[in-house]
Every structure is written in C-alpha cells, then in structure tokens.
Motif scaffolding. Structure first.
Motif, PDB file in Angstrom:
ATOM      1  N   ILE A 134      17.840  60.365  39.929  1.00 35.19           N
ATOM      2  CA  ILE A 134      16.808  60.473  38.415  1.00 35.19           C
ATOM      3  C   ILE A 134      17.436  59.459  37.896  1.00 35.19           C
ATOM      4  N   ARG A 135      16.723  58.152  37.270  1.00 34.04           N
ATOM      5  CA  ARG A 135      17.176  57.678  36.569  1.00 34.04           C
ATOM      6  C   ARG A 135      16.594  57.221  35.106  1.00 34.04           C
ATOM      7  N   THR A 136      17.689  56.674  34.307  1.00 31.84           N
ATOM      8  CA  THR A 136      17.036  57.119  33.132  1.00 31.84           C
ATOM      9  C   THR A 136      17.104  55.643  32.411  1.00 31.84           C
ATOM     10  N   PHE A 137      16.274  55.877  31.163  1.00 38.10           N
ATOM     11  CA  PHE A 137      15.371  54.742  30.672  1.00 38.10           C
ATOM     12  C   PHE A 137      15.485  54.973  29.135  1.00 38.10           C
ATOM     13  N   GLY A 138      15.457  54.125  28.628  1.00 39.23           N
ATOM     14  CA  GLY A 138      16.323  53.947  26.997  1.00 39.23           C
ATOM     15  C   GLY A 138      14.834  54.443  26.199  1.00 39.23           C
ATOM     16  N   ILE A 139      13.156  53.745  26.594  1.00 37.31           N
ATOM     17  CA  ILE A 139      11.896  54.366  25.570  1.00 37.31           C
ATOM     18  C   ILE A 139      11.120  54.325  26.587  1.00 37.31           C
ATOM     19  N   GLN A 140      10.206  54.803  25.804  1.00 42.05           N
ATOM     20  CA  GLN A 140       8.861  55.473  26.859  1.00 42.05           C
ATOM     21  C   GLN A 140       8.212  54.205  27.718  1.00 42.05           C
ATOM     22  N   ALA A 141       8.464  52.689  26.770  1.00 42.03           N
ATOM     23  CA  ALA A 141       7.332  51.874  28.184  1.00 42.03           C
ATOM     24  C   ALA A 141       7.956  51.142  28.977  1.00 42.03           C
ATOM     25  N   GLU A 142       9.350  51.446  29.216  1.00 40.35           N
ATOM     26  CA  GLU A 142      10.420  51.323  29.922  1.00 40.35           C
ATOM     27  C   GLU A 142      10.189  51.952  31.142  1.00 40.35           C
ATOM     28  N   ALA A 143      10.078  53.097  30.953  1.00 42.53           N
ATOM     29  CA  ALA A 143      10.116  54.349  32.181  1.00 42.53           C
ATOM     30  C   ALA A 143       8.265  54.247  33.148  1.00 42.53           C
ATOM     31  N   ALA A 144       7.631  53.894  31.868  1.00 45.70           N
ATOM     32  CA  ALA A 144       6.234  53.675  32.920  1.00 45.70           C
ATOM     33  C   ALA A 144       5.884  52.471  33.294  1.00 45.70           C
ATOM     34  N   GLU A 145       6.734  51.338  32.873  1.00 45.94           N
ATOM     35  CA  GLU A 145       6.634  50.158  33.660  1.00 45.94           C
ATOM     36  C   GLU A 145       7.089  50.019  35.169  1.00 45.94           C
ATOM     37  N   ALA A 146       8.308  50.882  34.782  1.00 45.46           N
ATOM     38  CA  ALA A 146       9.263  51.628  35.803  1.00 45.46           C
ATOM     39  C   ALA A 146       8.192  52.356  37.167  1.00 45.46           C
ATOM     40  N   VAL A 147       7.115  52.785  36.731  1.00 46.94           N
ATOM     41  CA  VAL A 147       6.791  53.715  37.599  1.00 46.94           C
ATOM     42  C   VAL A 147       5.966  52.319  38.552  1.00 46.94           C
ATOM     43  N   ALA A 148       5.375  52.086  37.400  1.00 45.32           N
ATOM     44  CA  ALA A 148       3.905  51.242  37.971  1.00 45.32           C
ATOM     45  C   ALA A 148       4.307  50.218  38.228  1.00 45.32           C
ATOM     46  N   ALA A 149       5.632  49.551  38.782  1.00 48.66           N
ATOM     47  CA  ALA A 149       6.213  48.501  39.452  1.00 48.66           C
ATOM     48  C   ALA A 149       6.842  48.929  40.428  1.00 48.66           C
ATOM     49  N   GLY A 150       6.493  50.829  40.924  1.00 44.44           N
ATOM     50  CA  GLY A 150       7.574  51.514  42.041  1.00 44.44           C
ATOM     51  C   GLY A 150       8.722  51.721  41.860  1.00 44.44           C
TER      52      GLY A 150
END
Length: 235
Positions: A134-150
């Motif tokens: 489980i990896r934590t992120f600060g905001i929605q956009a960061e988490a979504a971009e992490a999915v797009a980047a794999g």
C-alpha cells in the motif's frame, strides 16, 4: 462561513476561471445563504490538514468526509450529505483483472494507492492487502497519475471521485472498477465542524433536512453526475 475544500471533483474543484464548483461546495454555499451566515469564503487545504484546521479555527466547516468513530473524537459531523461506495482507479482495460480490494490482495505483486489518512487505507488492510503493498499519496491527482505511470496498479477512493476525475480527463488511460458491497458497504459522508457549537450544527442539520432530496438538490446533484439512486441512498 469559512469552508475548507479539496481539489476532488465532483465534490469540490476550481474551474478554469478559478470559481469553486462541486456538489459539496454548492451545497455548503446554499446552506450558508439559507441560514444567513456571514459571507461564504472557500479555503483550499490538503486532506491531512482538514480536521486540524477546524481545531485551530482556520475554517468553520470542511467538505464532506466519511464519518468514522475515530474522526468523531476530533470533530462533530452534520447529518450525512451523501452515501457512496468505493471504487478502484485502474489502467484502462483493467489488465490485472481487479474486481475489488481482495483481488488486489490475491495479486502477489499488485500495489494499491490510497490518500494518506483516508478510510480506504484501513479498508485495504482489512481486505487482506499487506501494508508493504500500500502506497500513500497526498492528493487525488498524485495517486491517479501513479496508476497511469504504473507506479501502483490501483488507487482506492470513492468511485464517484474517480469518475469526477476522469470526467475532466477523457483521454486518460484509466478506468473505474466498483468495489463489491461485501468488501465495503456504501458509507456516509458529512460536513465536519469544530466541537463545542451544538447550536450551529443543529441549525445546519435542520437546513440540510429541508434541502436534501428536494428538487433543487436533485437537479444540482445530477449536474455533477449523481444518479437518483445515489441521492435516495442517504434519505
């Protein structure tokens, strides 16, 4: 009224002109207007700062948050303003075949992203996903971009928040998977207020009782992508 919000469509977001939009923001402003409270002002905040900001009197009310026993020790909540299921944001085509939290747990290399402090983190743990995946992120956009980047293979949040994010990014290589009810029941969210002002909370609750489910509220919620079933679930 000082209203703290996150950039998390369709609940709250600023449009290209800088105006505040979203179902929580519009509802909060309507409550403020109906009750004749002092001028409505919006303050953007990070998720981790929402509740401490109430305690420190930096704002008077926050955008809708899931109600939990732990949070109720820190703040008071209004009556629920929505009741929504979780969803996973995944790569388009769902290449790992995720169907919810438990399928991520069964994928021995599957990584999931959550926003720090949100209830999806303990939900992921309860459904068997090891802490190290489980990896934590600060905001929605960061988490979504992490999915797009794999970087992670799924991001857990409210399904409607994922759909709101994708509505503004139709070309994003992402898709939403609804979490089954047996893994996570739809949960109630409400505005948060500082403790010690029961009379104000009661006034806001009375106003919400009159607004929620009415024609103005239904029209507004439909504009932000909510179905009649989404609305009726909280009444």
């Amino acid at each position: 009224m000082r209203f703290a919000f996150l950039q998390e469509p369709p609940f709250c977001f600023t449009d290209a002109s800088g105006a505040l939009r979203g179902c929580d923001a519009v509802l909060a402003e309507k409550v403020c207007e109906t009750l004749g409270l002092d001028g409505f002002s919006a303050i953007e905040a990070g998720f981790a700062g929402l509740l401490p900001g109430l305690a420190a009197n930096r704002w008077d009310m926050t955008t809708g948050l899931f109600i939990s026993d732990e949070r109720k020790k820190l703040v008071d909540f209004t009556r629920p303003i929505w009741m929504l299921p979780d969803g996973l944001l995944v790569a388009k085509g769902n290449p790992r075949g995720f169907a919810g939290y438990r399928s991520v747990a069964m994928d021995q290399t599957g990584m999931i992203g959550v926003i720090s402090g949100q209830i999806q983190h303990p939900t992921a743990l309860r459904n068997g996903i090891p802490a190290e995946r489980i990896r934590t992120f600060g905001i929605q956009a960061e988490a979504a971009e992490a999915v797009a980047a794999g970087v992670v293979h799924a991001y857990a949040s409210v399904a409607m928040a994922h759909r709101g994010y994708l509505a503004g990014r139709p070309d994003a290589p992402l898709a939403v998977i609804d979490v089954p009810a047996e893994e996570k029941q739809p949960a109630a969210g409400a505005f948060a207020l500082a403790k010690g002002n029961a009379s104000m909370r009661q006034r806001i609750d009375t106003c919400l009782d009159e607004l929620l489910g009415g024609s103005w509220h239904r029209h507004m919620m439909r504009e932000y992508g909510f179905s009649e079933g989404d609305i009726d679930r909280l009444l």
